[in-house]
Design a protein around this motif. Structure first.
Motif, PDB file in Angstrom:
ATOM      1  N   UNK A 147       0.785  -1.229   0.000  1.00  0.00           N
ATOM      2  CA  UNK A 147       0.000   0.000   0.000  1.00  0.00           C
ATOM      3  C   UNK A 147       0.818   1.280   0.000  1.00  0.00           C
ATOM      4  N   UNK A 148       2.142   1.176   0.190  1.00  0.00           N
ATOM      5  CA  UNK A 148       2.938   2.394   0.367  1.00  0.00           C
ATOM      6  C   UNK A 148       3.118   3.183  -0.927  1.00  0.00           C
ATOM      7  N   UNK A 177      11.356  -5.622   4.945  1.00  0.00           N
ATOM      8  CA  UNK A 177      11.953  -5.826   6.263  1.00  0.00           C
ATOM      9  C   UNK A 177      12.403  -7.281   6.437  1.00  0.00           C
ATOM     10  N   UNK A 224      11.864   3.948   5.120  1.00  0.00           N
ATOM     11  CA  UNK A 224      12.204   3.931   6.544  1.00  0.00           C
ATOM     12  C   UNK A 224      11.865   2.549   7.105  1.00  0.00           C
ATOM     13  N   UNK A 225      12.368   2.219   8.329  1.00  0.00           N
ATOM     14  CA  UNK A 225      12.051   0.901   8.886  1.00  0.00           C
ATOM     15  C   UNK A 225      10.545   0.610   8.944  1.00  0.00           C
ATOM     16  N   UNK A 226       9.748   1.585   9.354  1.00  0.00           N
ATOM     17  CA  UNK A 226       8.295   1.343   9.444  1.00  0.00           C
ATOM     18  C   UNK A 226       7.701   1.100   8.055  1.00  0.00           C
ATOM     19  N   UNK A 227       8.137   1.875   7.060  1.00  0.00           N
ATOM     20  CA  UNK A 227       7.619   1.654   5.703  1.00  0.00           C
ATOM     21  C   UNK A 227       8.079   0.310   5.156  1.00  0.00           C
ATOM     22  N   UNK A 247       8.327  -2.334   6.951  1.00  0.00           N
ATOM     23  CA  UNK A 247       7.429  -3.340   7.543  1.00  0.00           C
ATOM     24  C   UNK A 247       6.213  -3.549   6.655  1.00  0.00           C
ATOM     25  N   UNK A 248       5.906  -2.565   5.828  1.00  0.00           N
ATOM     26  CA  UNK A 248       4.696  -2.611   5.006  1.00  0.00           C
ATOM     27  C   UNK A 248       5.024  -2.967   3.555  1.00  0.00           C
ATOM     28  N   UNK A 294      13.571   7.685   4.703  1.00  0.00           N
ATOM     29  CA  UNK A 294      12.230   7.895   4.142  1.00  0.00           C
ATOM     30  C   UNK A 294      12.240   8.129   2.626  1.00  0.00           C
TER      31      UNK A 294
END
Lengths: 333, 163
Positions: A34-35, A80, A104-107, A109-110, A233
């Motif tokens: 979805x990113x 990730x 980024x790490x959070x992105x 994850x997705x 990012x």
């Protein structure tokens, strides 16, 4: 900004997913991490009637080492997981390193590897809200018939901005595509068209399902270098992947036996640098040779004003990064 | 647009909700469940102010559809406190000035929760890499780094966080 209205389809298997794609082929978009898709839908770059949410298709996830030494990666595997996979870090380090630089790490994850391969091309004049694009004039890639980047031109120059594809190209990756008439397997190199608008050879009723890294590309040294405005990012504004293998020579590092260089974010497709193997193979790495590799890569890069940094700077950084990356891959810095 | 009936498990409670298919998780949390700790800021998937945990993994709730989250355990900043008192990381953020204006703080804390769940003893580089997921416009990253170190120490010693 809200999302445009759409209906969501949630298949549980690849067959079911392909069935939905076939049924609604005229007006459907695929949602993996979805990113890429969700911000684009906010900007009304896509307003599909149906969104195919693949999150329930468990069969499309996972890193599966094969008995021949190669590996198969499900296209929904997150970046990730790839970055942290012990197997990939050991045997295909260039891919793990490139995956670790995405967003980024959070992105990560997705975002998924399939999504990174299929990533839409990007341009200053395209990745903007509907209001912005209407105000400045629509372009070839979306709703218009002119190019702001190359005025008078009829070709779209939006830059392919994925980090993993240059690494995957260096690894001679193949991908599996599922469609109504069954599955086909193609070299990743044949997936991209080189055009900014219709940038990939994927029909609206097809799905990238698996990624194959051959055993013959395992255990190469790998390096990825990325230019971006912020340290996190951001998408790449230039990127260089290098894989290299040396002939064994007793105790010391020997001559370069094989090498490939891939570049990204400076053309409408990620590209292998032609002639890199001829230039470097059979030789011992040194500064002059690294300079020559940098010059060769910079000639392959054809950036235009599609992002915040100037084409001249991005081209120069392809040269600099290629030089540094081949030296690093040869263990020289 | 026709709404769909879904079940979302948020902070340990199951909610039955009628949501529009194009609703993002962030809007459902804030508008349907009144969980306004998660913030909407950049609106283009870069700032991390909306970060929540899905099955313990940090993700951006502005960039996912609510109906995709069925069957997963969602944790928001409202679910971080323990038995009615602040969790070690929340207390440390206060003690060390990790929050300045406070707008980005819920997102940062969820990112840090995810990091510590994955790696209870992160190196300095690990912590700084994790913090790179979120943006703070008050530039409070160093205080946050101190707060995180202090919270890890407090958790390890099982004692109250003191400066």
């Amino acid at each position: 900004m809200s999302l445009p209205p759409f209906k969501v389809l949630r298949p549980r298997s690849i067959d079911e997913a392909v069935g939905y794609l076939e049924k609604h082929v005229a007006n459907i978009r695929v949602l993996a991490g979805g990113t890429d898709l969700i911000p684009s839908m906010r900007q009304r770059l896509f307003s599909p009637e149906y969104v195919l949410d693949l999150s329930g298709v468990a069969a499309m996830r996972g890193v599966r080492p094969q008995s021949d030494g190669g590996v198969e990666i499900g296209s929904l595997t997150t970046l990730r997981v790839i970055e942290n996979s012990g197997f990939l870090r050991q045997h295909y380090p260039v891919l793990a390193e490139a995956a670790a630089t995405v967003a980024s790490p959070v992105l990560r994850n997705m975002g998924t590897i399939g999504g990174n391969i299929c990533l839409d091309t990007r341009c200053l004049w395209y990745n903007q809200s509907l209001t912005w694009r209407k105000g400045c004039g629509f372009c070839i890639k979306k709703d218009g018939d002119l190019c702001h980047v190359a005025p008078g031109g009829t070709k779209c120059w939006a830059a392919f901005s994925g980090d993993t594809p240059p690494a995957l190209l260096c690894l001679n990756t193949e991908i599996e595509i599922a469609g109504p008439s069954g599955v086909r397997r193609i070299p990743l190199q044949d997936f991209y068209t080189g055009l900014g608008d219709s940038y990939r050879k994927l029909q609206a009723n097809e799905l990238v399902t698996r990624v194959f890294l051959p055993a013959s590309s395992a255990d190469y040294r790998g390096v990825y270098r990325k230019l971006r405005v912020r340290g996190s990012i951001d998408y790449p504004l230039a990127g260089v992947a290098v894989v290299m293998r040396h002939s064994s020579n007793g105790h010391s590092i020997g001559h370069i036996a094989d090498v490939r260089i891939g570049i990204t974010a400076v053309n409408p497709a990620p590209l292998l640098v032609k002639g890199a193997t001829d230039l470097l193979a059979g030789k011992e790495m040194n500064d002059l040779l690294a300079e020559a590799a940098g010059d060769l890569a910079a000639k392959t890069a054809k950036p235009l004003t599609t992002s915040a940094l100037t084409p001249e700077y991005r081209s120069e950084m392809i040269r600099v990064f290629t030089k540094r990356a081949v030296l690093a891959a040869a263990g020289m810095n | 647009m026709k709404k769909e009936l879904i079940e979302l498990r948020v902070n340990g409670r199951l909610h039955e909700l009628a949501v529009e298919p194009n609703a993002v998780l962030l809007d459902v949390l804030r508008q349907e469940l009144q969980l306004t700790g998660s913030k909407r800021a950049c609106d283009d998937s870069s700032c991390g102010a909306c970060t929540v945990l899905l099955d313990g993994v940090a993700m951006m709730s502005c960039t996912m559809l609510a109906i995709s989250c069925e069957g997963q355990e969602i944790t928001t900043i409202e679910g971080v406190s323990e038995h009615g008192s602040l969790a070690a990381i929340q207390k440390a953020y206060g003690d060390w000035g990790g929050a300045q204006c406070g707008f980005c703080t819920p997102g940062f804390i969820m990112t840090v929760k995810s990091l510590l769940a994955e790696n209870p003893d992160p190196s300095e580089a690990d912590v700084r890499a994790a913090l790179s997921s979120n943006l703070c416009r008050c530039t409070g990253y160093n205080q946050m780094y101190d707060a995180i170190r202090s919270a890890i120490k407090a958790e390890r010693e099982g004692s109250a966080v003191t400066k």
